[in-house]
Write a protein that holds these residues in place. Structure first.
Motif, PDB file in Angstrom:
ATOM      1  N   UNK A 261      49.510 -43.924  55.677  1.00  9.69           N
ATOM      2  CA  UNK A 261      49.032 -44.707  54.530  1.00  9.69           C
ATOM      3  C   UNK A 261      50.201 -45.134  53.648  1.00  9.69           C
ATOM      4  N   UNK A 262      51.103 -44.211  53.354  1.00  8.56           N
ATOM      5  CA  UNK A 262      52.259 -44.547  52.499  1.00  8.56           C
ATOM      6  C   UNK A 262      53.134 -45.591  53.180  1.00  8.56           C
ATOM      7  N   UNK A 263      53.375 -45.432  54.482  1.00 10.60           N
ATOM      8  CA  UNK A 263      54.176 -46.409  55.210  1.00 10.60           C
ATOM      9  C   UNK A 263      53.543 -47.790  55.152  1.00 10.60           C
ATOM     10  N   UNK A 264      52.214 -47.843  55.298  1.00  9.04           N
ATOM     11  CA  UNK A 264      51.520 -49.130  55.227  1.00  9.04           C
ATOM     12  C   UNK A 264      51.658 -49.759  53.841  1.00  9.04           C
ATOM     13  N   UNK A 265      51.524 -48.955  52.797  1.00 10.82           N
ATOM     14  CA  UNK A 265      51.656 -49.488  51.431  1.00 10.82           C
ATOM     15  C   UNK A 265      53.064 -50.029  51.200  1.00 10.82           C
ATOM     16  N   UNK A 266      54.076 -49.325  51.702  1.00  8.19           N
ATOM     17  CA  UNK A 266      55.454 -49.742  51.474  1.00  8.19           C
ATOM     18  C   UNK A 266      55.807 -51.036  52.180  1.00  8.19           C
ATOM     19  N   UNK A 267      55.037 -51.414  53.173  1.00  2.00           N
ATOM     20  CA  UNK A 267      55.321 -52.661  53.891  1.00  2.00           C
ATOM     21  C   UNK A 267      54.729 -53.885  53.202  1.00  2.00           C
ATOM     22  N   UNK A 268      53.919 -53.663  52.196  1.00  9.21           N
ATOM     23  CA  UNK A 268      53.334 -54.792  51.458  1.00  9.21           C
ATOM     24  C   UNK A 268      54.388 -55.364  50.521  1.00  9.21           C
ATOM     25  N   UNK A 269      54.530 -56.668  50.515  1.00  8.99           N
ATOM     26  CA  UNK A 269      55.494 -57.310  49.628  1.00  8.99           C
ATOM     27  C   UNK A 269      54.982 -57.259  48.200  1.00  8.99           C
ATOM     28  N   UNK A 270      55.792 -56.700  47.331  1.00  5.27           N
ATOM     29  CA  UNK A 270      55.397 -56.452  45.942  1.00  5.27           C
ATOM     30  C   UNK A 270      56.257 -57.312  45.015  1.00  5.27           C
ATOM     31  N   UNK A 271      55.679 -57.890  43.976  1.00  3.12           N
ATOM     32  CA  UNK A 271      56.492 -58.641  43.008  1.00  3.12           C
ATOM     33  C   UNK A 271      57.592 -57.762  42.410  1.00  3.12           C
ATOM     34  N   UNK A 272      58.706 -58.384  42.094  1.00  2.00           N
ATOM     35  CA  UNK A 272      59.859 -57.655  41.581  1.00  2.00           C
ATOM     36  C   UNK A 272      59.502 -56.819  40.352  1.00  2.00           C
TER      37      UNK A 272
END
Length: 535
Positions: A457-468
């Motif tokens: 789950x954490x790995x999947x969240x970290x792959x989402x592109x997040x605004x700066x």
């Protein structure tokens, strides 16, 4: 003593294969007593060559290794008219350097070797070696006793009139030096355009609009041996950076140790280039930056492309999440490991952190039973009843402390499985999932499942592109919040009950063996202990 002398130079290397070339140069080392066991040394060279070909673009072969059969750091040089295949993409090598480092080579000698490796990225240096007329000049060039310009001037003075061959000498003259190119060896000509570093740096300077300050890049280079490719990649990147008009600073993680980049440089960097064949040490430092991650030979052969690529990533706003820095398990792994190997390491990561709790808790409980008998588990809490002079009170204290330590087993197991997969962001959902596994009586099976799910789950969240603007709060707020909620939902509502049922079935089956099947139970416990101890 000098690492290379005229006796260690062969300007007419006749070998046709890289193995024969290595043997011919190694025999010169052995004749001088610098290699104590020729066969053993050549085996070490072959082992290193099997890890990664040592041929480089620009007609260079650089076989090298650390070996217990080397008495002192030594370098031998050979020049081949026909060229020898060392696995470079652009064809055979006509300049071959055999580097022999003792198993315990000191930093000073390794620094000298690293300086040579950097020189190989200098087109004037390689051109001077190709035109050197005698072994003494070639050795002096490599040692740094003369500059390429001085060697060229001396060569010009000694050269015969145009069109005449140098009489009485078997060494290569400037006229002879053109022969390899005419014979079809594309890398033999010493034209500057053949140097690896600048050959592909025409595009990066215009990859994006010129900012107020030069584009800033920090880089790390490393290779398995840490003697040659590490420093050649650094030199190549620095040359390409100067041509592209960017500020580029390299950290070489070689055998001679490394000096960490200034944190201020990393903070100010607009991009990161990692050119490595072994795990980058302290890779977490570069998280959140546009990053290009490649093998070390890419840093040597196509530095301009890497600079262009990192600039393009910066323009698009692509950055690495903390997980991209490499998990604790990946830092100790080998490149190219399969999923099964990684899964085993993730599970063993959790087990390794859990074992001290098992040891401490189990021994405290055992002490409690030894002092207080088998009914010590019925003793009241020591918070309510503890008599300093009674053995039973001390037995109850040991037992209850051990019980508290045992209560951490499943949460720690789950938490550090998630840690092995996703690094520190995996700890919170892992511990939460492990505690839920205890709450719903899912036991160790539940802990295993919770740890794997948390890491995924954490790995999947970290792959989402997040605004700066949100990246700063991701590790401390967003990731723990979302991952704990998702893992908690899955453990309580979806998979918790089936796992708890399976755990209860296994426990009941083992309990049922304690009667008529006591022999089977004893055999099973014995096999478990043997397996646990490695047999």
């Amino acid at each position: 003593s000098e690492m290379i002398t005229a006796d260690l130079v062969d300007l007419d290397l006749s070998a046709e294969t890289k193995e024969a070339a290595a043997r011919a140069l190694a025999e010169r080392m052995a004749a001088l007593g610098r290699v104590t066991d020729l066969a053993g040394f050549l085996a070490d060279v072959a082992t290193r060559e099997a890890q990664m070909p040592t041929g480089l673009d620009g007609g260079i072969g650089i076989p090298h290794c650390r070996s217990a059969h080397v008495s002192e750091p030594t370098l031998a040089f050979g020049r081949s008219a026909a060229g020898i295949d060392f696995g470079a993409a652009d064809g055979p090598a006509d300049l071959i350097f055999l580097i022999a480092a003792p198993a315990g080579a000191d930093d000073a000698h390794l620094t000298i070797l690293s300086a040579l490796a950097r020189q190989l990225m200098n087109a004037e240096f390689t051109a001077a070696l190709r035109s050197a007329a005698d072994t003494a000049t070639a050795a002096a060039l490599i040692r740094g006793d003369v500059t390429p310009q001085q060697a060229a001037a001396a060569q010009t003075e000694a050269a015969p009139p145009s069109g005449e061959a140098a009489s009485g000498s078997a060494q290569t003259s400037p006229a002879d030096d053109a022969a390899p190119a005419e014979a079809g060896a594309p890398n033999a000509a010493p034209a500057p355009s053949e140097a690896p570093a600048p050959k592909d740096t025409t595009g990066p300077a215009t990859a994006d609009p010129t900012p107020e300050h030069p584009f800033r890049i920090v880089a790390v280079t490393s290779c398995p041996t840490g003697i040659a490719h590490t420093y050649m990649a650094a030199e190549s990147l620095e040359n390409a950076g100067r041509e592209a008009g960017v500020e580029l600073v390299v950290e070489t993680q070689g055998s001679a140790g490394f000096t960490r980049l200034d944190p201020a440089l990393i903070a100010a960097a607009d991009g990161v280039i990692l050119a490595h064949d072994v795990p980058v040490r302290d890779k977490d430092r570069f998280a959140g930056k546009p990053t290009v991650d490649v093998g070390v030979k890419a840093g040597i052969n196509r530095p301009g492309e890497l600079i262009a690529e990192v600039r393009q990533k910066a323009t698009r706003g692509e950055t690495t999440a903390p997980a991209a820095a490499g998990t604790p398990v990946e830092r100790t792994g080998e490149p190219g490991e399969g999923y099964g190997t990684k899964l085993r390491k993730w599970l063993m990561s959790g087990v390794s952190y859990m074992v001290p709790f098992v040891a401490a808790g189990g021994l405290l409980i055992a002490i409690g039973f030894a002092l207080g008998g088998y009914k010590v588990n019925k003793a009241p809490s020591v918070m309510d009843h503890f008599v300093w002079t009674q053995t039973d009170s001390w037995a109850a204290l040991m037992f209850q402390i051990g019980g508290v330590a045992f209560a951490f087993l499943v949460p720690v197991l789950a938490g550090y499985i998630a840690y092995g997969i996703a690094d520190r962001p995996g700890l919170v959902p892992g511990f939460v999932g492990g505690s839920i596994a205890l709450t719903i009586n899912a036991g160790f099976l539940g802990g295993l499942a919770a740890g794997l799910i948390s890491g995924a789950v954490v790995t999947a969240i970290q792959r989402v592109r997040i605004p700066q603007a949100l990246r700063g709060i991701m590790p401390v707020v967003v990731i723990p919040l979302i991952s704990s909620a998702v893992v908690g939902f899955l453990m309580f509502v979806v998979i918790g009950k089936p796992i708890a049922t399976a755990q209860k079935g296994m426990t009941d089956w083992l309990s049922g063996l304690s009667g008529a099947n006591a022999v089977l139970l004893g055999a099973l416990l014995g096999l478990m202990m043997c397996f646990d101890l490695g047999g």
